[in-house]
Write a protein that holds these residues in place. Structure first.
Motif, PDB file in Angstrom:
ATOM      1  N   CYS A 160      44.922  52.753  33.604  1.00  0.00           N
ATOM      2  CA  CYS A 160      43.726  52.020  34.023  1.00  0.00           C
ATOM      3  C   CYS A 160      44.075  50.887  34.980  1.00  0.00           C
ATOM      4  CB  CYS A 160      43.001  51.441  32.803  1.00  0.00           C
ATOM      5  SG  CYS A 160      41.726  52.516  32.142  1.00  0.00           S
ATOM      6  N   VAL A 167      41.934  48.014  37.799  1.00  0.00           N
ATOM      7  CA  VAL A 167      40.641  47.329  37.892  1.00  0.00           C
ATOM      8  C   VAL A 167      39.804  47.899  39.019  1.00  0.00           C
ATOM      9  CG1 VAL A 167      39.502  45.112  38.271  1.00  0.00           C
ATOM     10  CG2 VAL A 167      41.556  45.230  36.852  1.00  0.00           C
ATOM     11  N   ASP A 168      40.325  47.747  40.257  1.00  0.00           N
ATOM     12  CA  ASP A 168      39.598  48.162  41.455  1.00  0.00           C
ATOM     13  C   ASP A 168      40.617  48.283  42.583  1.00  0.00           C
ATOM     14  OD1 ASP A 168      38.180  47.073  44.153  1.00  0.00           O
ATOM     15  OD2 ASP A 168      36.696  48.113  42.916  1.00  0.00           O
ATOM     16  N   PRO A 169      40.421  49.196  43.537  1.00  0.00           N
ATOM     17  CA  PRO A 169      41.398  49.337  44.628  1.00  0.00           C
ATOM     18  C   PRO A 169      41.604  48.070  45.450  1.00  0.00           C
ATOM     19  CG  PRO A 169      39.955  51.243  44.557  1.00  0.00           C
ATOM     20  CD  PRO A 169      39.379  50.238  43.592  1.00  0.00           C
ATOM     21  N   SER A 182      41.515  44.960  44.093  1.00  0.00           N
ATOM     22  CA  SER A 182      41.916  43.848  43.215  1.00  0.00           C
ATOM     23  C   SER A 182      43.393  43.516  43.397  1.00  0.00           C
ATOM     24  CB  SER A 182      41.638  44.225  41.759  1.00  0.00           C
ATOM     25  OG  SER A 182      42.187  43.277  40.874  1.00  0.00           O
ATOM     26  N   GLU A 221      44.588  56.887  44.396  1.00  0.00           N
ATOM     27  CA  GLU A 221      43.552  57.659  43.713  1.00  0.00           C
ATOM     28  C   GLU A 221      43.856  59.153  43.690  1.00  0.00           C
ATOM     29  OE1 GLU A 221      39.394  56.250  44.630  1.00  0.00           O
ATOM     30  OE2 GLU A 221      40.472  55.035  46.088  1.00  0.00           O
ATOM     31  N   PHE A 242      39.998  53.832  37.655  1.00  0.00           N
ATOM     32  CA  PHE A 242      39.559  52.505  38.085  1.00  0.00           C
ATOM     33  C   PHE A 242      38.399  52.066  37.196  1.00  0.00           C
ATOM     34  CE2 PHE A 242      41.811  54.189  41.714  1.00  0.00           C
ATOM     35  CZ  PHE A 242      42.619  53.117  42.045  1.00  0.00           C
ATOM     36  N   GLY A 286      36.850  49.118  36.890  1.00  0.00           N
ATOM     37  CA  GLY A 286      35.817  48.250  37.455  1.00  0.00           C
ATOM     38  C   GLY A 286      35.885  46.803  37.021  1.00  0.00           C
ATOM     39  N   HIS A 295      38.665  43.748  34.720  1.00  0.00           N
ATOM     40  CA  HIS A 295      39.886  43.493  33.960  1.00  0.00           C
ATOM     41  C   HIS A 295      39.659  43.758  32.476  1.00  0.00           C
ATOM     42  CE1 HIS A 295      42.265  41.492  37.195  1.00  0.00           C
ATOM     43  NE2 HIS A 295      41.055  41.261  37.676  1.00  0.00           N
TER      44      HIS A 295
END
Length: 339
Positions: A154, A156-158, A160, A180, A189, A191, A193
Motif C-alpha cells: 500500500c 498513499v498516492d503517486p 505523495s 503502477e 494506492f 489515497g 496515509h
C-alpha cells in the motif's frame, strides 16, 4: 619664508588626511547597508485564502524589518502554484519565498538563483524533517524492504512525497519497480496515509508506507492513528518509536532518509550578498518564538502563544546541500513531480 613654507606643508598633509578619511567613509565597508533595499517581496503558495496566508508570517516579517537596516516594507506575493512563484523569482519580481522541499529543488534546477535562508522547525533542537515508515503486521514474514517482492504493498498516492516518492527510491535501490504497472510487487494506492496503514491492519495489504507522524508525534508520544484510537500500538523494529507495543497492530520494519523540511529561499540574483547574509542571520537567530516572546512581538508561553511562524517554533540554519536527499530521489525515481 621657511616658517610660511612649513605651514603650507603641514596644511597640505592635514588636507590629504581629511580627504582620505572622507573617501574611506564614502566608500563604506563591505557591509554598507546604505545600498540595501528598503522594500523586498516575499512569496508563498496558499493552502487557504491569501489574507490568512499572509498572517502566518506576521511575526517573521516584523522582526526582519526591525533588525535589518533600511528595510521598511515587505510586500507579500501570493502565487496560485509553485510554478508561478518560481517564475516570479527568475523574473526578479520576488526576492524571497517559502517553498516545499521538492519545489525548492525544482526551482534551483529550472533557472532560479536561490540560496536557503532558513528552515522552519518545531523547536530549537528539532530535526528539520520527517520520514516515511514501512509497516506490516506483527508476525508477518515481511521483515524489511527486500521482502516486498511479490507482496501487496500500500502506498498513499503517486504524488505523495512520503507516501510514494521516497519509498519508491528505496524499492528501486532494492531492485524492484514501484510503479503502477510493476510486476515485482502488487502496488495499491490507498489515497491517504491512514488508509494505507489500516489496509495493512485489515489484511488488504501485506505492507504499507505512511508518514512518521501517524505512528509517533514530534515529542516521541503517540502519533495520529494511535492517539485517535485507530490502531492500538506500534512495534518499532528499527528504532525506538514503540507505542503500547504489547497491543501493537503494526510493526515498523524500514524507514526512509529524512525528508527535508520546507525552506525559506532567498533570491541571490536580486539582493546584495551582504544583505542576504544579514537576512539569514536575523532569520536564524531572532525569528523564533523564544526571541519574539522576550521582545514583545507576541504574547503567551513557548507552548501556547500568539506568535506567527506558521505553526512552528521558528527558523534554523541549513544550506542548499540539505536538499541533496530530494535530488537523489529525483535522480533515482525520475518522478514527474521532479520535472
Amino acid at each position: 619664508m621657511k616658517r610660511n613654507l612649513s605651514f603650507k606643508r603641514m596644511l597640505a598633509v592635514a588636507l590629504s588626511l581629511f580627504m582620505l578619511t572622507a573617501v574611506t567613509s564614502a566608500c563604506g565597508s563591505d557591509d554598507d547597508s546604505s545600498a540595501w533595499p528598503s522594500k523586498i517581496t516575499f512569496g508563498a503558495v496558499p493552502a487557504e485564502d491569501a489574507g490568512e496566508l499572509a498572517t502566518l508570517y506576521d511575526t517573521t516579517m516584523s522582526i526582519l524589518k526591525d533588525e535589518i537596516d533600511g528595510l521598511e516594507e515587505i510586500d507579500f506575493f501570493e502565487a496560485s502554484e509553485y510554478a508561478g512563484l518560481i517564475e516570479g523569482l527568475i523574473a526578479g519580481r520576488v526576492d524571497a519565498a517559502q517553498f516545499g522541499g521538492f519545489s525548492y529543488v525544482l526551482a534551483t534546477q529550472t533557472g532560479a538563483k536561490l540560496d536557503v535562508a532558513g528552515v522552519l522547525v518545531d523547536g530549537p533542537d528539532a530535526i528539520p524533517g520527517y520520514r516515511s515508515y514501512l509497516v506490516t503486521k506483527p508476525g508477518s514474514d515481511v521483515n524489511g524492504i527486500d521482502d516486498l517482492r511479490g507482496k501487496k504493498v500500500c502506498f498513499v498516492d503517486p504524488g505523495s512525497t512520503s507516501g510514494f516518492l521516497f519509498p519508491s527510491e528505496g524499492l528501486l535501490s532494492a531492485g524492484m519497480d514501484p510503479s503502477e504497472t510493476s510486476t515485482d510487487i502488487d502496488p495499491i494506492f490507498a489515497g491517504g496515509h491512514d488508509v494505507a496503514v489500516l489496509s495493512v491492519v485489515n489484511g488488504d495489504c501485506d505492507a504499507g508506507f505512511a508518514a512518521d507522524v501517524f505512528f509517533v508525534n514530534k515529542d516521541g508520544g503517540p502519533g495520529i492513528l494511535v492517539k485517535g484510537g485507530d490502531i492500538n500500538g506500534v512495534i518499532d523494529d528499527v528504532g525506538d518509536d514503540d507505542q503500547n507495543p504489547e497491543n501493537a497492530d503494526v510493526r515498523i520494519i524500514w524507514k526512509t532518509e529524512y525528508i527535508a523540511s520546507p525552506p525559506t529561499a532567498i533570491n541571490t540574483a536580486t539582493l546584495p550578498a551582504d544583505f542576504i547574509a544579514k537576512f539569514k542571520e536575523v532569520l536564524n537567530t531572532k525569528a523564533n518564538v523564544d526571541y519574539a516572546l522576550a521582545n514583545g512581538y507576541c504574547t503567551g508561553t513557548p507552548e501556547e502563544n500568539t506568535c506567527s511562524f506558521r505553526d512552528d517554533w521558528g527558523y534554523i540554519e541549513k544550506s542548499d546541500s540539505f536538499y541533496d536527499g530530494i535530488r537523489k530521489v529525483c535522480e533515482v525515481t525520475k518522478a514527474s513531480k521532479c520535472d
